[in-house]
Motif scaffolding. Structure first.
Motif, PDB file in Angstrom:
ATOM      1  N   ARG A  71       0.836  -1.209   0.000  1.00  0.00           N
ATOM      2  CA  ARG A  71       0.000   0.000   0.000  1.00  0.00           C
ATOM      3  C   ARG A  71       0.868   1.255   0.000  1.00  0.00           C
ATOM      4  O   ARG A  71       2.033   1.234   0.383  1.00  0.00           O
ATOM      5  CB  ARG A  71      -0.977   0.007   1.164  1.00  0.00           C
ATOM      6  CG  ARG A  71      -0.357   0.116   2.516  1.00  0.00           C
ATOM      7  CD  ARG A  71      -1.449   0.050   3.578  1.00  0.00           C
ATOM      8  NE  ARG A  71      -0.866   0.131   4.897  1.00  0.00           N
ATOM      9  CZ  ARG A  71      -1.392   0.763   5.906  1.00  0.00           C
ATOM     10  NH1 ARG A  71      -2.532   1.391   5.753  1.00  0.00           N
ATOM     11  NH2 ARG A  71      -0.806   0.775   7.074  1.00  0.00           N
ATOM     12  N   THR A  72       0.239   2.327  -0.436  1.00  0.00           N
ATOM     13  CA  THR A  72       0.903   3.618  -0.529  1.00  0.00           C
ATOM     14  C   THR A  72       0.101   4.636   0.253  1.00  0.00           C
ATOM     15  O   THR A  72      -1.128   4.637   0.213  1.00  0.00           O
ATOM     16  CB  THR A  72       0.993   4.059  -2.009  1.00  0.00           C
ATOM     17  OG1 THR A  72       1.712   3.069  -2.733  1.00  0.00           O
ATOM     18  CG2 THR A  72       1.707   5.379  -2.144  1.00  0.00           C
ATOM     19  N   VAL A  73       0.825   5.500   0.975  1.00  0.00           N
ATOM     20  CA  VAL A  73       0.190   6.580   1.727  1.00  0.00           C
ATOM     21  C   VAL A  73       0.739   7.894   1.167  1.00  0.00           C
ATOM     22  O   VAL A  73       1.943   8.038   0.978  1.00  0.00           O
ATOM     23  CB  VAL A  73       0.509   6.472   3.237  1.00  0.00           C
ATOM     24  CG1 VAL A  73      -0.071   7.653   4.000  1.00  0.00           C
ATOM     25  CG2 VAL A  73      -0.011   5.162   3.803  1.00  0.00           C
ATOM     26  N   SER A  74      -0.155   8.821   0.895  1.00  0.00           N
ATOM     27  CA  SER A  74       0.267  10.148   0.426  1.00  0.00           C
ATOM     28  C   SER A  74       0.556  11.027   1.632  1.00  0.00           C
ATOM     29  O   SER A  74      -0.251  11.092   2.551  1.00  0.00           O
ATOM     30  CB  SER A  74      -0.831  10.802  -0.410  1.00  0.00           C
ATOM     31  OG  SER A  74      -0.976  10.122  -1.620  1.00  0.00           O
ATOM     32  N   ASP A  95       4.521  10.232  -2.088  1.00  0.00           N
ATOM     33  CA  ASP A  95       3.885   8.948  -1.800  1.00  0.00           C
ATOM     34  C   ASP A  95       4.931   8.034  -1.191  1.00  0.00           C
ATOM     35  O   ASP A  95       6.054   7.935  -1.700  1.00  0.00           O
ATOM     36  CB  ASP A  95       3.310   8.323  -3.068  1.00  0.00           C
ATOM     37  CG  ASP A  95       2.133   9.113  -3.614  1.00  0.00           C
ATOM     38  OD1 ASP A  95       1.418   9.737  -2.809  1.00  0.00           O
ATOM     39  OD2 ASP A  95       1.930   9.109  -4.844  1.00  0.00           O
ATOM     40  N   LYS A 166      -5.739   0.908   7.687  1.00  0.00           N
ATOM     41  CA  LYS A 166      -5.804   0.793   6.225  1.00  0.00           C
ATOM     42  C   LYS A 166      -6.642   1.893   5.586  1.00  0.00           C
ATOM     43  O   LYS A 166      -6.426   2.250   4.436  1.00  0.00           O
ATOM     44  CB  LYS A 166      -6.374  -0.570   5.819  1.00  0.00           C
ATOM     45  CG  LYS A 166      -5.582  -1.743   6.348  1.00  0.00           C
ATOM     46  CD  LYS A 166      -4.457  -2.105   5.458  1.00  0.00           C
ATOM     47  CE  LYS A 166      -3.820  -3.398   5.964  1.00  0.00           C
ATOM     48  NZ  LYS A 166      -2.442  -3.515   5.636  1.00  0.00           N
ATOM     49  N   ASP A 167      -7.614   2.442   6.337  1.00  0.00           N
ATOM     50  CA  ASP A 167      -8.484   3.463   5.749  1.00  0.00           C
ATOM     51  C   ASP A 167      -7.815   4.832   5.658  1.00  0.00           C
ATOM     52  O   ASP A 167      -8.332   5.736   4.999  1.00  0.00           O
ATOM     53  CB  ASP A 167      -9.802   3.572   6.523  1.00  0.00           C
ATOM     54  CG  ASP A 167      -9.606   3.999   7.968  1.00  0.00           C
ATOM     55  OD1 ASP A 167      -8.568   3.660   8.558  1.00  0.00           O
ATOM     56  OD2 ASP A 167     -10.505   4.674   8.516  1.00  0.00           O
ATOM     57  N   LYS A 169      -5.396   7.010   3.956  1.00  0.00           N
ATOM     58  CA  LYS A 169      -4.660   7.013   2.680  1.00  0.00           C
ATOM     59  C   LYS A 169      -3.798   8.268   2.516  1.00  0.00           C
ATOM     60  O   LYS A 169      -2.880   8.277   1.721  1.00  0.00           O
ATOM     61  CB  LYS A 169      -5.645   6.931   1.518  1.00  0.00           C
ATOM     62  CG  LYS A 169      -6.643   5.805   1.635  1.00  0.00           C
ATOM     63  CD  LYS A 169      -6.274   4.679   0.742  1.00  0.00           C
ATOM     64  CE  LYS A 169      -7.389   3.644   0.719  1.00  0.00           C
ATOM     65  NZ  LYS A 169      -7.084   2.457   1.413  1.00  0.00           N
ATOM     66  N   THR A 170      -4.135   9.330   3.278  1.00  0.00           N
ATOM     67  CA  THR A 170      -3.412  10.593   3.179  1.00  0.00           C
ATOM     68  C   THR A 170      -3.151  11.137   4.583  1.00  0.00           C
ATOM     69  O   THR A 170      -4.052  11.135   5.421  1.00  0.00           O
ATOM     70  CB  THR A 170      -4.225  11.634   2.380  1.00  0.00           C
ATOM     71  OG1 THR A 170      -4.501  11.101   1.091  1.00  0.00           O
ATOM     72  CG2 THR A 170      -3.464  12.938   2.240  1.00  0.00           C
TER      73      THR A 170
END
Length: 190
Positions: A71-74, A95, A166-167, A169-170
């Protein structure tokens, strides 16, 4: 007349006793005032209150963290300045993979013809991401002194814990950089 002398001696004795007691109370209050600072720091350290600029101690040992490449997080970088400073990140976003150690750079410029002492305070959004964003090195850990018209590049080395929900993302990392001990004319805005 002897009664007046006795009364006068009693009054003097009482006054000396009271003066001594007042000095003792004043000395105790003075000592208590000095004792409050370490007590406040100890309470803050125990409860975790007011630790926005403390180094995340356990992170240095976590050099072999697991990188979650699935997974990727901004990471969005924001900067605000109060006072005679120009302050900005060198990039606005990136990212990353959770567990990956990253370095980003910020730039601050003192636009005054005088030396400025300043401090940066971080904030995070969403709030739930705060405990997963671990700073290893940061200019916010210490006060910065900027010479007249000086520009500094300052790093932030961080890792996002792979346990980040996991929810999320940023994550927005925002700093407010403000002058300490601003002259009264600057502080009042005149």
């Amino acid at each position: 007349m002897s009664t007046q002398q006795d009364d006068s001696r009693v009054d003097r004795s009482f006054n000396r006793s009271m003066l001594f007691k007042l000095f003792v109370v004043a000395a105790m209050m003075f000592g208590f005032g000095f004792a409050l600072v370490p007590m406040y720091r100890a309470i803050c350290q125990i409860t975790g209150i007011n630790n926005l600029v403390q180094r995340d101690v356990g992170v240095r040992e976590a050099k072999n963290t697991q990188v979650d490449a699935s997974r990727t997080v901004s990471i969005e970088l924001d900067a605000n300045a109060r006072g005679p400073l120009q302050f900005k990140p060198e990039q606005s976003s990136l990212d990353i993979h959770p567990g990956e150690v990253m370095t980003v750079m910020y730039q601050v410029t003192n636009e005054q013809s005088r030396t400025v002492k300043a401090q940066a305070i971080p904030s995070y959004a969403p709030k739930q991401a705060t405990e997963y964003f671990k700073k290893i090195e940061c200019f916010c850990f210490t006060q910065q002194t900027l010479a007249p018209n000086e520009t500094k590049r300052m790093p932030v080395v961080f890792v996002v814990d792979p346990k980040l929900p996991k929810d999320v993302k940023t994550i927005t990392l925002s700093y407010t950089f403000f002058e300490l001990d601003a002259p009264k004319s600057v502080a009042k805005g005149t």
